[in-house]
Design a protein around this motif. Structure first.
Motif: not given
Lengths: 86, 86
Positions: B36-64
């Motif tokens: 019942s499976i037509a196709s599969v694509r494989q990618g990566k998943r990263f679980e990143v733990e921030l040192a502090g809170e999820a501020t917009e600045e910290a999230l920008d750093e993760v995006r970079r």
């Protein structure tokens, strides 16, 4: 009704298993100017398109494929979920 | 407030880029009894733990970090999201 449904299978090393790939990334980050990231773990994400609808039978098949083919349950945890179309 | 926040970065090959790993899995499935499976694509998943809170600045750093280190934007799409604690 869509012709196919996307199911996502996330596979991550169990928390007690060392992840040298993730550690290498985490160790490289401060050198590259990223200071707000404490740790990184790397896993796999599979996007599975079902041939038909997301029936309980089809999802069971994806779960069986995840447990036997996509993940190694001895060292990895996996999660199967239907992705809502955007 | 939690001491650290988990951010998930999903990295997948762009739809127009061939994914031989995923295709190999999809081709193997019928042989193994999964129909019942037509196709599969494989990618990566990263679980990143921030040192502090999820501020917009910290999230920008993760995006970079995602754009420069975790993904190759020429051939891969990535998505950064804060994971809600379970």
């Amino acid at each position: 009704m869509p012709a196919s449904t996307r199911v996502v299978v996330d596979v991550m090393l169990k928390p007690e298993i060392l992840d040298p790939q993730g550690q290498a990334i985490a160790n490289a980050l401060p050198t590259l100017g990223f200071s707000s990231i404490a740790s990184v773990r790397q896993g796999k994400r599979f996007e599975v398109e079902l041939a038909g609808e997301a029936t309980e039978e089809a999802l069971d098949e994806v779960r069986r494929a995840a447990a036997t083919l996509l993940a190694n349950p001895v060292i990895e945890d996996y999660e199967v979920r239907v992705e809502v179309a955007k």
